[in-house]
Enzyme design. Structure first.
Site, mmCIF file in Angstrom:
data_model
loop_
_atom_site.group_PDB
_atom_site.id
_atom_site.type_symbol
_atom_site.label_atom_id
_atom_site.label_comp_id
_atom_site.label_asym_id
_atom_site.label_seq_id
_atom_site.Cartn_x
_atom_site.Cartn_y
_atom_site.Cartn_z
ATOM 1 N N CYS A 85 30.122 43.726 48.442
ATOM 2 C CA CYS A 85 31.225 44.565 47.946
ATOM 3 C C CYS A 85 31.145 44.723 46.427
ATOM 4 C CB CYS A 85 32.564 43.962 48.360
ATOM 5 S SG CYS A 85 33.983 44.918 47.773
ATOM 6 N N CYS B 176 34.483 44.684 44.600
ATOM 7 C CA CYS B 176 35.062 43.346 44.416
ATOM 8 C C CYS B 176 34.315 42.570 43.334
ATOM 9 C CB CYS B 176 34.970 42.524 45.701
ATOM 10 S SG CYS B 176 35.323 43.423 47.203
ATOM 11 N N ASP B 177 32.988 42.630 43.348
ATOM 12 C CA ASP B 177 32.201 41.689 42.540
ATOM 13 C C ASP B 177 31.413 42.327 41.398
ATOM 14 O OD1 ASP B 177 33.076 39.666 44.234
ATOM 15 O OD2 ASP B 177 31.435 39.982 45.634
#
Ligand code: NDP
Length: 322
Positions: free
Chosen positions: A136, A139-140
């Protein structure tokens, strides 16, 4: 073997299911949440969460899910642990059966069973998850500011993730196993026009290379799918973007799923093809896939469910009065 009857039955205990339960409980629907094999959902396998609004400091995914569960319980949700093996959506209350033989009856059903990222299945990939390997970018990606990153895949997700990563990195490589992308043309045009993105065609990842100590991921070993030639590319982050599996097997044949297996919902609502059954979170979302969007659609499902029950009860009263 027990029968549990509730006005609102929720299947799945990620941000979508628990948000639906919080709103449902506060609306007096006394929800039962049946949590499956991964209580808390995908966030329980994440570490740092920086993008869930309301927390100025970094929080941990498992902690966030524990808090959501406690909040749901405090307002009146009953949590149950079971693996549902059978569903009957042909009549209300809807009937679900767990593998131990317990039966769950819901006047409405909220499906929040989520999705799982697909992985390449390499041992080194598994070992490096959270140490440079992620599924992701939204997200990261932030953790790779100014670093070299690679995205693996050739669909919309891979191309969107590569484009997204250019917000943080000016050295993004897209690695695809064939010589043409499956992503929409407009996304492809943006990708090819971006000066910070290089595409490597006909390449498969054979190994995510661990730098040892605290170094984390340092390189990818690649194999050319046409010539068989091996090569290596130095990267700090590797994003696997080869698709997701929505957890909908249980519902196949019971309600409408789209071509990719996601539950179909009416645009702008959580209503499925079966009146009284609502879907929220990643099980019906292949575009956003964020904890906060899952929670948002969970709230929508509870509001849709409450309206549905109110309409049903009004109709029954009107029929009784005739
Ligand atoms: P897709 O299934 O569309 O694409 C997966 C990609 O990963 C393909 O290019 C495939 O290669 C590659 N792949 C699969 N398995 C492997 C493997 N083992 N090794 C290497 N490569 C592999 O998945 P997406 O997540 O991209 O999209 C899923 C659905 O969601 C699609 O319908 C898409 O349109 C939609 N979507 C829509 C968005 C939007 O509207 N903004 C955003 C994101 C997704 P190959 O091409 O060779 O098969």
């Amino acid at each position: 073997m027990t029968t549990h009857h509730t006005r609102m039955l929720v299947l799945g205990s990620g941000p979508a299911g628990l948000s639906a339960a919080i709103y449902g409980a506060r609306a007096g629907m006394k929800p039962i949440v049946v949590q499956g094999i991964q209580p808390g959902g995908q966030l329980t396998t994440t570490t740092d969460v920086e993008n869930y609004p309301g927390f100025a400091d970094v929080i941990q995914g498992p902690w966030l899910m524990e808090q959501m569960q406690k909040q749901a319980e405090h307002v009146g949700t009953t949590m149950m642990w079971d693996t549902i093996t059978e569903v009957d959506l042909t009549q209300r209350p809807f009937r679900l059966v767990g593998d131990g033989g317990d039966t769950y009856l819901g006047d409405v059903l909220v499906i929040a069973t989520g999705a799982q990222a697909k992985w390449l299945g390499l041992e080194s990939e598994d070992a490096m998850k959270g140490k440079g390997v992620s599924a992701c970018a939204t997200c990261d990606g932030f953790f790779y500011r100014g670093k070299k990153v690679a995205v693996i895949g050739g669909g919309n997700t891979a191309v969107e993730e590569a484009l997204y990563l250019t917000n943080h990195s000016d050295d993004v490589t897209l690695i695809h196993r064939r010589d043409s992308l499956r992503a929409e043309r407009i996304l492809q045009e943006r990708l090819f026009a971006h000066p910070g993105i290089t595409v490597l065609w006909n390449k498969e990842v054979r190994e995510f290379v661990d730098g040892g100590g605290n170094a984390g991921l340092v390189a990818l070993e690649l194999e050319d799918t046409v010539t068989g030639e091996h090569s290596r590319i130095d990267v700090d982050g590797g994003f696997v973007a080869i698709g997701h599996h929505p957890a909908t097997e249980l519902f196949r044949g019971h309600l409408a799923l789209d071509d990719d297996g996601y539950v179909s919902v009416e645009i702008g609502s959580t209503r499925t093809s079966v009146p009284g059954v609502f879907a929220c979170g990643d099980v019906q979302d292949k575009v956003y896939r964020q904890a906060v969007t899952a929670a948002g659609t969970g709230c929508m499902a509870a509001l849709d469910a409450e309206r549905f029950l109110a309409e049903m009860e009004f109709q029954e009263m009107a029929e009784a009065a005739e």
